[in-house]
Design a protein around this motif. Structure first.
Motif, PDB file in Angstrom:
ATOM      1  N   LEU A 122     -94.057  14.083  42.358  1.00 33.72           N
ATOM      2  CA  LEU A 122     -94.659  14.683  43.542  1.00 33.72           C
ATOM      3  C   LEU A 122     -93.848  14.304  44.778  1.00 33.72           C
ATOM      4  O   LEU A 122     -93.847  13.147  45.203  1.00 33.72           O
ATOM      5  CB  LEU A 122     -96.107  14.203  43.708  1.00 33.72           C
ATOM      6  CG  LEU A 122     -96.865  14.773  44.925  1.00 33.72           C
ATOM      7  CD1 LEU A 122     -96.990  16.287  44.786  1.00 33.72           C
ATOM      8  CD2 LEU A 122     -98.239  14.127  45.049  1.00 33.72           C
ATOM      9  N   PRO A 123     -93.103  15.253  45.356  1.00 39.29           N
ATOM     10  CA  PRO A 123     -92.303  14.928  46.542  1.00 39.29           C
ATOM     11  C   PRO A 123     -93.184  14.721  47.769  1.00 39.29           C
ATOM     12  O   PRO A 123     -94.268  15.296  47.877  1.00 39.29           O
ATOM     13  CB  PRO A 123     -91.425  16.175  46.709  1.00 39.29           C
ATOM     14  CG  PRO A 123     -92.229  17.281  46.110  1.00 39.29           C
ATOM     15  CD  PRO A 123     -92.985  16.657  44.960  1.00 39.29           C
ATOM     16  N   THR A 132     -93.026  24.175  45.147  1.00 32.08           N
ATOM     17  CA  THR A 132     -93.141  22.723  45.008  1.00 32.08           C
ATOM     18  C   THR A 132     -94.106  22.361  43.882  1.00 32.08           C
ATOM     19  O   THR A 132     -93.840  21.464  43.075  1.00 32.08           O
ATOM     20  CB  THR A 132     -93.625  22.098  46.328  1.00 32.08           C
ATOM     21  OG1 THR A 132     -92.711  22.435  47.374  1.00 32.08           O
ATOM     22  CG2 THR A 132     -93.714  20.584  46.214  1.00 32.08           C
ATOM     23  N   LEU A 165     -93.195  28.256  49.587  1.00 28.95           N
ATOM     24  CA  LEU A 165     -92.583  26.941  49.386  1.00 28.95           C
ATOM     25  C   LEU A 165     -93.552  25.975  48.710  1.00 28.95           C
ATOM     26  O   LEU A 165     -93.167  25.179  47.847  1.00 28.95           O
ATOM     27  CB  LEU A 165     -92.126  26.367  50.730  1.00 28.95           C
ATOM     28  CG  LEU A 165     -90.927  27.060  51.390  1.00 28.95           C
ATOM     29  CD1 LEU A 165     -90.711  26.512  52.793  1.00 28.95           C
ATOM     30  CD2 LEU A 165     -89.674  26.878  50.550  1.00 28.95           C
ATOM     31  N   GLN A 166     -94.813  26.049  49.085  1.00 24.38           N
ATOM     32  CA  GLN A 166     -95.814  25.175  48.474  1.00 24.38           C
ATOM     33  C   GLN A 166     -96.001  25.518  46.995  1.00 24.38           C
ATOM     34  O   GLN A 166     -96.152  24.624  46.151  1.00 24.38           O
ATOM     35  CB  GLN A 166     -97.134  25.294  49.232  1.00 24.38           C
ATOM     36  CG  GLN A 166     -97.085  24.664  50.621  1.00 24.38           C
ATOM     37  CD  GLN A 166     -98.328  24.938  51.440  1.00 24.38           C
ATOM     38  OE1 GLN A 166     -99.003  25.962  51.250  1.00 24.38           O
ATOM     39  NE2 GLN A 166     -98.649  24.051  52.369  1.00 24.38           N
ATOM     40  N   ILE A 168     -93.773  15.578  51.321  1.00 29.06           N
ATOM     41  CA  ILE A 168     -93.371  16.634  52.247  1.00 29.06           C
ATOM     42  C   ILE A 168     -94.376  16.716  53.385  1.00 29.06           C
ATOM     43  O   ILE A 168     -95.586  16.787  53.159  1.00 29.06           O
ATOM     44  CB  ILE A 168     -93.282  17.998  51.530  1.00 29.06           C
ATOM     45  CG1 ILE A 168     -92.230  17.954  50.421  1.00 29.06           C
ATOM     46  CG2 ILE A 168     -92.945  19.103  52.528  1.00 29.06           C
ATOM     47  CD1 ILE A 168     -92.172  19.216  49.591  1.00 29.06           C
ATOM     48  N   LEU A 196     -86.581  22.110  53.886  1.00 27.95           N
ATOM     49  CA  LEU A 196     -87.777  21.283  53.956  1.00 27.95           C
ATOM     50  C   LEU A 196     -87.597  20.079  54.874  1.00 27.95           C
ATOM     51  O   LEU A 196     -88.392  19.153  54.853  1.00 27.95           O
ATOM     52  CB  LEU A 196     -88.169  20.804  52.551  1.00 27.95           C
ATOM     53  CG  LEU A 196     -88.540  21.914  51.569  1.00 27.95           C
ATOM     54  CD1 LEU A 196     -88.934  21.318  50.230  1.00 27.95           C
ATOM     55  CD2 LEU A 196     -89.678  22.757  52.110  1.00 27.95           C
ATOM     56  N   TRP A 216     -95.862  19.000  55.553  1.00 27.39           N
ATOM     57  CA  TRP A 216     -95.957  20.453  55.652  1.00 27.39           C
ATOM     58  C   TRP A 216     -96.128  20.940  57.085  1.00 27.39           C
ATOM     59  O   TRP A 216     -95.736  22.064  57.416  1.00 27.39           O
ATOM     60  CB  TRP A 216     -97.094  20.966  54.771  1.00 27.39           C
ATOM     61  CG  TRP A 216     -96.785  20.828  53.306  1.00 27.39           C
ATOM     62  CD1 TRP A 216     -97.352  19.965  52.416  1.00 27.39           C
ATOM     63  CD2 TRP A 216     -95.795  21.563  52.570  1.00 27.39           C
ATOM     64  NE1 TRP A 216     -96.791  20.111  51.167  1.00 27.39           N
ATOM     65  CE2 TRP A 216     -95.823  21.085  51.237  1.00 27.39           C
ATOM     66  CE3 TRP A 216     -94.882  22.562  52.907  1.00 27.39           C
ATOM     67  CZ2 TRP A 216     -94.984  21.580  50.249  1.00 27.39           C
ATOM     68  CZ3 TRP A 216     -94.044  23.057  51.920  1.00 27.39           C
ATOM     69  CH2 TRP A 216     -94.099  22.571  50.606  1.00 27.39           C
ATOM     70  N   GLN A 256     -94.792  24.123  41.297  1.00 31.00           N
ATOM     71  CA  GLN A 256     -94.138  24.451  40.028  1.00 31.00           C
ATOM     72  C   GLN A 256     -93.166  23.347  39.617  1.00 31.00           C
ATOM     73  O   GLN A 256     -93.086  22.977  38.441  1.00 31.00           O
ATOM     74  CB  GLN A 256     -93.392  25.781  40.165  1.00 31.00           C
ATOM     75  CG  GLN A 256     -92.738  26.258  38.882  1.00 31.00           C
ATOM     76  CD  GLN A 256     -92.027  27.593  39.066  1.00 31.00           C
ATOM     77  OE1 GLN A 256     -92.026  28.165  40.151  1.00 31.00           O
ATOM     78  NE2 GLN A 256     -91.420  28.090  38.014  1.00 31.00           N
ATOM     79  N   MET A 257     -92.448  22.803  40.585  1.00 32.06           N
ATOM     80  CA  MET A 257     -91.511  21.717  40.306  1.00 32.06           C
ATOM     81  C   MET A 257     -92.250  20.474  39.822  1.00 32.06           C
ATOM     82  O   MET A 257     -91.788  19.765  38.926  1.00 32.06           O
ATOM     83  CB  MET A 257     -90.694  21.399  41.563  1.00 32.06           C
ATOM     84  CG  MET A 257     -89.741  22.512  41.982  1.00 32.06           C
ATOM     85  SD  MET A 257     -89.035  22.247  43.628  1.00 32.06           S
ATOM     86  CE  MET A 257     -88.220  20.673  43.403  1.00 32.06           C
ATOM     87  N   VAL A 258     -93.419  20.217  40.417  1.00 28.37           N
ATOM     88  CA  VAL A 258     -94.218  19.062  40.006  1.00 28.37           C
ATOM     89  C   VAL A 258     -94.663  19.214  38.558  1.00 28.37           C
ATOM     90  O   VAL A 258     -94.643  18.262  37.769  1.00 28.37           O
ATOM     91  CB  VAL A 258     -95.439  18.896  40.935  1.00 28.37           C
ATOM     92  CG1 VAL A 258     -96.392  17.839  40.382  1.00 28.37           C
ATOM     93  CG2 VAL A 258     -94.984  18.521  42.338  1.00 28.37           C
TER      94      VAL A 258
END
Length: 263
Positions: A115-116, A105, A101-102, A118, A9, A120, A107-109
């Motif tokens: 909220l990272p 991301t 990847l989105q 990024i 990323l 895009w 899912q991680m949030v």
């Protein structure tokens, strides 16, 4: 194949490409067949010279050490990991990877609420460069291989006497009928619970990455432990019908990596 991507990323595409280092450790029936043929025929090709005498069905027709080595090297070339890097539609591949990847991301949030930040568009640019690079590796491999492909069966790679090729075709059919081509040692290393062995090996191989851009290890079934390198980045490691010691396998892998890195 285990492909480790560092900084996927990050917008630094050059760093990402340089950090793509491929370690592949797998049983390959095409390469194993070449070793199996030695055991059937009895031809001794150092270091594959620890099997008993056989039928001499190929030796009597003219197969010798040199012709077998040339054949093996060509078979290994057809299994080049770069041949799996074809990108037929660059834009679609990039968008597919970007969407993945989105989703990851998002899912991680949901899991930690953070909220990272990024960029895009930078990620899309990075992915475009990486997949362009991978397709170029694929193109190079295809150019070197010519009309052959990973699906080309070993007998069709033989470039010597037609009589030997016909015998190899018959032997290939017999090999295909074997119920179990692997052994205890190979199955142990390929078990999911032993994935950590490969991950640890990957980190230990870092010292060779400057001169060795990848390490493709073919596991084969043989009655003694043998290592055989096929430059520029391939090696054959035999395993016996016993579960190998993890440390021993790592040391053998490091040994072939060192040998390949100085060529």
């Amino acid at each position: 194949m285990i492909s480790y991507k560092l900084g996927i990323l990050t917008p630094d595409t050059n760093t990402e490409i340089e950090n793509n280092w491929f370690l592949d450790r797998a049983f390959n029936s095409h390469v194993d067949f070449c070793i199996w043929v030695l055991k059937i025929d009895g031809l001794k090709v150092p270091p594959f010279d620890q099997h008993p005498n056989g039928s001499r069905i190929l030796q009597d027709k003219g197969m010798d050490v040199e012709s077998w080595r040339l054949w093996l090297n060509k078979v290994v070339a057809t299994q080049d990991y770069r041949l799996h890097f074809e990108v037929s539609d660059l834009q679609s591949k990039v968008e597919e990877e970007l969407a993945s990847l989105q989703a990851l991301t998002a899912q991680m949030v949901q899991q930690d609420g953070t909220l990272p930040v990024i960029d895009w568009s930078a990620v899309r640019s990075s992915l475009t460069h990486v997949y362009t690079w991978k397709h170029e590796l694929y193109r190079q491999a295809v150019q070197q291989l010519g009309s052959l492909s990973p699906q080309t069966v070993p007998p069709d790679v033989w470039q010597g006497k037609a009589e030997i090729k016909n015998l190899l075709n018959d032997l290939w059919q017999n090999y295909q009928l074997l119920n179990n081509k692997t052994n205890t040692g190979i199955e142990y290393l390929l078990a999911i619970e032993n994935r950590l062995i490969t991950e640890d090996l990957y980190s230990q191989l870092e010292q060779y990455r400057t001169h060795l851009k990848a390490l493709q290890i073919f596991l084969v079934n043989y009655p003694s432990l043998v290592e055989y390198i096929v430059p520029p980045f391939s090696a054959i490691l035999s395993l016996t019908d016993e579960a190998p010691l993890s440390e021993q396998f790592q040391q053998r892998s490091l040994r072939v990596a060192e040998a390949l890195s100085v060529l």
